[in-house]
Write a protein that holds these residues in place. Structure first.
Motif, short mmCIF file in Angstrom:
data_model
loop_
_atom_site.label_atom_id
_atom_site.label_comp_id
_atom_site.label_asym_id
_atom_site.label_seq_id
_atom_site.Cartn_x
_atom_site.Cartn_y
_atom_site.Cartn_z
N GLU A 95 -16.55 -8.11 4.71
CA GLU A 95 -15.62 -8.81 3.84
C GLU A 95 -15.42 -8.06 2.54
O GLU A 95 -16.35 -7.44 2.03
CB GLU A 95 -16.13 -10.23 3.55
N ARG A 96 -14.24 -8.13 2.02
CA ARG A 96 -13.98 -7.55 0.69
C ARG A 96 -12.86 -8.31 0.02
O ARG A 96 -12.19 -9.12 0.66
CB ARG A 96 -13.66 -6.07 0.81
N TRP A 97 -12.67 -8.07 -1.27
CA TRP A 97 -11.63 -8.75 -2.02
C TRP A 97 -10.58 -7.75 -2.44
O TRP A 97 -10.90 -6.64 -2.87
CB TRP A 97 -12.23 -9.44 -3.25
N VAL A 98 -9.34 -8.11 -2.25
CA VAL A 98 -8.24 -7.22 -2.64
C VAL A 98 -7.43 -7.93 -3.71
O VAL A 98 -7.07 -9.10 -3.56
CB VAL A 98 -7.35 -6.87 -1.42
N ARG A 99 -7.14 -7.19 -4.80
CA ARG A 99 -6.35 -7.78 -5.89
C ARG A 99 -4.88 -7.60 -5.61
O ARG A 99 -4.43 -6.52 -5.27
CB ARG A 99 -6.71 -7.02 -7.19
N ALA A 100 -4.16 -8.70 -5.70
CA ALA A 100 -2.70 -8.60 -5.59
C ALA A 100 -2.11 -9.35 -6.76
O ALA A 100 -2.85 -9.84 -7.61
CB ALA A 100 -2.24 -9.22 -4.28
N GLU A 101 -0.79 -9.44 -6.82
CA GLU A 101 -0.13 -10.01 -8.00
C GLU A 101 -0.61 -11.44 -8.27
O GLU A 101 -0.25 -12.38 -7.55
CB GLU A 101 1.39 -10.02 -7.76
N GLY A 102 -1.49 -11.60 -9.26
CA GLY A 102 -1.92 -12.93 -9.69
C GLY A 102 -2.95 -13.59 -8.81
O GLY A 102 -3.34 -14.73 -9.08
N LEU A 121 4.53 -12.71 -1.04
CA LEU A 121 3.68 -12.55 0.15
C LEU A 121 3.78 -11.13 0.69
O LEU A 121 2.80 -10.57 1.19
CB LEU A 121 4.10 -13.56 1.23
N THR A 122 4.97 -10.53 0.57
CA THR A 122 5.13 -9.13 0.99
C THR A 122 4.25 -8.22 0.14
O THR A 122 3.62 -7.30 0.65
CB THR A 122 6.61 -8.71 0.87
N GLY A 123 4.22 -8.52 -1.17
CA GLY A 123 3.35 -7.74 -2.06
C GLY A 123 1.90 -7.84 -1.64
O GLY A 123 1.18 -6.84 -1.60
N ASP A 124 1.47 -9.07 -1.28
CA ASP A 124 0.09 -9.26 -0.82
C ASP A 124 -0.20 -8.39 0.40
O ASP A 124 -1.23 -7.71 0.48
CB ASP A 124 -0.14 -10.72 -0.42
N PHE A 125 0.72 -8.43 1.34
CA PHE A 125 0.52 -7.67 2.58
C PHE A 125 0.39 -6.18 2.28
O PHE A 125 -0.51 -5.49 2.79
CB PHE A 125 1.68 -7.92 3.55
N LEU A 126 1.27 -5.67 1.42
CA LEU A 126 1.24 -4.24 1.12
C LEU A 126 -0.08 -3.88 0.43
O LEU A 126 -0.67 -2.83 0.72
CB LEU A 126 2.43 -3.85 0.25
N ALA A 127 -0.56 -4.78 -0.45
CA ALA A 127 -1.83 -4.51 -1.13
C ALA A 127 -2.96 -4.42 -0.11
O ALA A 127 -3.78 -3.49 -0.16
CB ALA A 127 -2.12 -5.61 -2.14
N VAL A 128 -2.98 -5.36 0.85
CA VAL A 128 -4.04 -5.34 1.87
C VAL A 128 -3.90 -4.11 2.76
O VAL A 128 -4.87 -3.40 3.04
CB VAL A 128 -3.98 -6.63 2.71
#
Lengths: 603, 288
Positions: free
Chosen positions: A14-21, A89-96
């Protein structure tokens, strides 16, 4: 990063990924060197909805799951309103995707809202080159949906109007989710508490630790997915929502929330589309993990090395339904069994062709491979032999897997008056026609039920099962038993998603009358005709064979009826016109049928 | 030996049959994606007209794709060439029956455009039928029973008997010398002279208990009749069909070898089988 074990034994990192907010909780399984498969969950779910599928895929792929913002262990945006738009949500996906697979495109799989997001990611320009393939499950693109509605409003032919009304009715929960506060209260209160039981009862989701305790908050936050996107997108769908990656569309036919007609116009938007159909309800990742993992794996591999899925592309009418499924046909060495095996092979199924005649079964399997079956095996087995059948069932389960469709087709004929039929004849016909079916249903039906992922059993009965005659008392008796067995079994297995059909062919041009002629394959008893000399028996058998030849109803049409029976889950299927006519008479004018039965047939 | 069995007459038949197969091979070599059945039939007609053929037992046929297996054929008109276009991997059959110098040939040539494993397998499996037919004709078994044995073998091989789709379901029919006339019209694709010969045979046979049509019906329940038979076993499997057609000579000789024989053993399909056999032998040797 921390690691722990799942039930399947695969290590979860498991890990944490930072996305917008927000902070997203990302879980990884399997070897990171393998192709990356990203699994997206829906509403009201968290990434745990994929646990069964993920552990199956982890053997071959680098599997990545993440909780969508506001769900599971990911944090929620503040404020909630406007925090769940598809752009974010697209931003989240790209971050992951950048975190887990920075240099290679990922394979995307989405269920429900995960699929809605997946469609957005696959059709917007900023993700081009980051997605290698997309498997969509029960979630349309909101843009495509908007165009679908507009097309039906503009030209409401009766059929299209009905489609629109049908989907409008199925979307009742979407309207409710747009009301303020009430959904949040319900989910955090009574609805959330009862949800697991509702899923088990209505959706037949197995009770195995899903849904997770975070359900109430997930569902409450997730309501904003609808409020932020649905109205905006449906009112103004993007005109350029073309997919830039190949798409595999898996449609569950029993979905209570989405009608299959939603995907009618999809070819317009997706140049490389592969359609699959599965007999299941909405929560496919929980109810059919084996099949789903297999299809995802196949599709990913096909678009990873750039090689096609198979050399011969299955082009049968039900290829979307039977592609890659395991079908076992008994009596596949000739006649209806062989034709059925061929029809399933053309639909892309994997075939186990079983017959007492090893040579015939081998021929069938070989030809199956030539016309579209990715794999086909021949097995020599006598269905009447209990011990052999038990060994056979174990062998099939260990070498090929659990059978998805079982066709109990092996049968023999016996003709002649009752008073001239010997006990040995009776025993043989009941052993093969009835006990063969019993063994098949008992052994393979149990495997299907234990797997708990549905399946179908087709038993070949006969028009003789309901049409009495003085020429075929033993045969008719055995087939009547098969018919009733099928009906009872259908009632018993319906709750487990296993369908049972009885197919009643009628007079079909097959080897059943002729198999004991001098040049017949050995080991098969042809139709014994009781109470006459050997010579007369031979003559009558030949003449019967010729008449069946003149009737010339092809076994292929029975095979088509078998596939149709599985797809539609029909209970009793009379095939030839005479079989249908006799069925009508049996139900509405049984005395007429009895009068016909008294006629002595000309032989 | 009957008149048709005399060596010089047989030579005439053999040369027409060779001519017909040459035509089939020449046309098959010219087939490209996009060529229609009608065009293929016309190519055969023109090729043979250019070599002096003026009369036909039947006009050339061409079948492409699933029409090689006669899929969905209900009425005889469907046998006639259509505008179906050839595509890569498609099987095709050319069937032509020219009359030249008073002798009739009736040949069938199966091929496919590019690799097609199903078609290759069908062609390979036709070989045993050629052997089976000759063996059973030499045994003087009733034609109807030979027909049934062929059908049974086809079913065992996993295929369908597609010659059942022909008129009267024939696997073979008699051919004979045809008088050469300056005017030789044809009706429904069949030459009137040949039809007349067939009708005469049918009438005579009806009186004597035989038939010029080798069918699954009772009128074929008789031992092989001396003369020339155009034999055409036709296999079908799903959307693919394959056949060969060539002349079988039946005589009234007591000697088994002379009582029946194939008119010519140097034909494309026979050569293909021999080559395949040679390849297999070579591989075996290499493996050994």
């Amino acid at each position: 990063m921390n690691g722990h074990e799942t039930d399947g034994g695969a290590t979860v990192r498991e890990r944490w990924v930072r996305a917008e907010g927000v902070e997203l909780c990302v879980a990884e399984l399997g070897d990171a060197g393998q192709p990356t498969v990203v699994l997206l969950h829906g509403y009201p779910d968290s990434k745990e909805v994929w646990s069964e599928v993920a552990s199956r895929l982890a053997e071959r792929f680098h599997v990545v799951l993440y909780d969508v913002r506001g769900h599971g262990r990911s944090t929620a945006p503040d404020p909630l309103r406007g925090g769940f738009t598809l752009e974010k949500l697209t931003g989240d996906f790209l971050a992951v995707a950048d975190a887990v697979s920075p240099d290679r495109p990922v394979h995307l799989v989405g269920h429900d809202w995960g699929s809605v997001q997946g469609w957005e990611f696959t059709t917007v320009a900023c993700t081009e080159g980051r997605i290698a393939s997309f498997t969509s499950l029960s979630g349309p693109s909101l843009d495509h949906f908007g165009h679908w509605i507009n097309a039906r409003l503009r030209r409401p032919t009766p059929r299209r109007a009905a489609q629109l009304l049908g989907q409008t009715a199925k979307s009742w929960y979407v309207y409710l989710l747009h009301t303020p506060v009430l959904p949040e209260l319900a989910w955090r209160g009574p609805l959330g508490a009862r949800w697991p039981a509702i899923l088990r009862r209505l959706e037949k989701v197995p009770a195995d630790g899903y849904p997770t305790p975070t359900l109430g908050d997930d569902a409450a936050h997730g309501a904003w997915l609808y409020r932020d996107n649905v109205r905006a997108r449906l009112r103004h769908p993007r005109p350029d929502a073309y997919a830039h990656a190949p798409v595999q569309l898996v449609t569950p036919v029993g979905d209570a929330f989405l009608s299959p007609s939603l995907y009618d116009d999809l070819d317009r938007w997706v140049p490389r589309l592969l359609r699959r159909t599965i007999d299941a309800r909405h929560w496919v990742p929980r109810t059919r993990p084996d099949q789903l993992a297999e299809w995802i794996g196949e599709f990913v591999l096909a678009h990873e090395d750039g090689r096609p899925v198979a050399e011969t592309v299955p082009d049968g009418p039900y290829a979307d339904r039977f592609g890659g499924r395991l079908v076992l046909v008994t009596g596949a060495g000739s006649g209806i069994g062989r034709a059925t095996a061929f029809a399933f092979a053309e639909a892309g199924a994997r075939i186990v062709a079983a017959d007492v005649d090893a040579e015939g079964a081998a021929t069938t399997a070989e030809l199956c491979r030539m016309i579209g079956a990715p794999e086909a095996w021949a097995e020599a087995v006598d269905v009447a032999d209990e011990e052999a059948m038990e060994k056979f069932a174990e062998r099939v389960a260990s070498s090929y897997g659990v059978v998805d469709v079982l066709v109990n087709n092996a049968g023999i004929g016996v003709s002649g008056p009752f008073l001239d039929t010997s006990a040995a004849d009776w025993r043989r016909v009941l052993d093969v026609n009835l006990w063969g079916v019993i063994h098949g249903c008992r052994l393979f039906g149990r495997q299907m039920a234990e797997r708990g992922q549905g399946g179908h059993i087709v038993n070949t009965a006969s028009a003789a099962a309901y049409a009495p005659s003085r020429a075929l008392p033993a045969y008719s008796t055995s087939k009547a038993a098969v018919l009733m067995l099928s009906e009872c079994l259908r009632a018993e297995l319906a709750g487990q998603g296993i369908g049972v059909s009885a197919v009643c062919p009628g007079f079909v041009h097959t080897g059943i009358t002729a198999t004991a002629l001098p040049h017949s394959p050995k080991g098969m008893g042809g139709t014994p005709i009781t109470g006459v000399s050997a010579e007369e028996e031979q003559r009558r058998r030949k003449s019967a064979q010729r008449r069946y030849g003149q009737r010339n109803y092809p076994a292929e049409r029975v095979a088509d009826a078998v596939l149709r029976a599985v797809v539609r889950n029909q209970a009793v299927v009379p095939v030839t016109p005479e079989a249908r006519g006799a069925r009508l008479l049996a139900r509405f004018a049984p005395r007429a049928l009895r009068a016909i039965a008294r006629v002595e047939p000309k032989l | 030996m009957t008149v048709t069995g005399s060596p010089e007459v047989l030579r005439g038949f053999r040369s027409v049959q060779r001519l017909a197969y040459e035509c089939a091979e020449a046309v098959a070599a010219q087939l490209r994606p996009g060529v229609t059945e009608r065009e293929a039939a016309r190519m055969q007609r023109e090729w043979l007209r250019g070599r002096g053929v003026r009369d036909w037992f039947h006009l050339p046929f061409a079948w492409f794709g699933d029409r090689t297996a006669f899929a969905g054929f209900r009425v005889p008109l469907q046998f006639f060439p259509t505008n179906r276009e050839l595509a890569p991997g498609m099987p095709f059959i050319l069937d032509l029956a020219p009359v030249h110098g008073g002798c009739t040939a009736d040949v069938g040539y199966s091929g496919c455009l590019g690799p097609n494993p199903v078609h290759d397998r069908l062609m390979r499996d036709l070989r045993v039928h050629r052997e089976l037919i000759l063996r059973e004709v030499r045994e003087r078994r009733p034609l109807r029973e030979i027909y049934e044995d062929v059908e049974r073998l086809m079913v065992r091989q996993g295929y369908h008997n597609r010659h059942r789709a022909y008129p009267f379901g024939v696997i073979a029919h008699k051919v004979d010398r045809v008088p050469e006339r300056r005017f030789s019209p044809h009706v429904f694709g069949f030459g009137t002279q040949s039809l007349k010969g067939l009708a005469k045979d049918a009438l005579r046979g009806h009186r004597e208990g035989w038939s010029p049509l080798w069918s699954p019906y009772r009128f074929s329940q008789h031992p092989p009749r001396p003369g020339l038979w155009a034999v055409e076993p036709h296999l079908g499997f799903r959307g693919t069909g394959a056949k060969f057609e060539e002349l079988l000579v039946v005589t009234d000789s007591r000697n088994a070898q002379e009582s029946a024989f194939w008119l010519d053993d140097d034909l494309p399909h026979v050569r293909r089988w021999a080559e395949a056999e040679a390849d297999r032998e070579q591989e075996k040797e290499r493996a050994a």
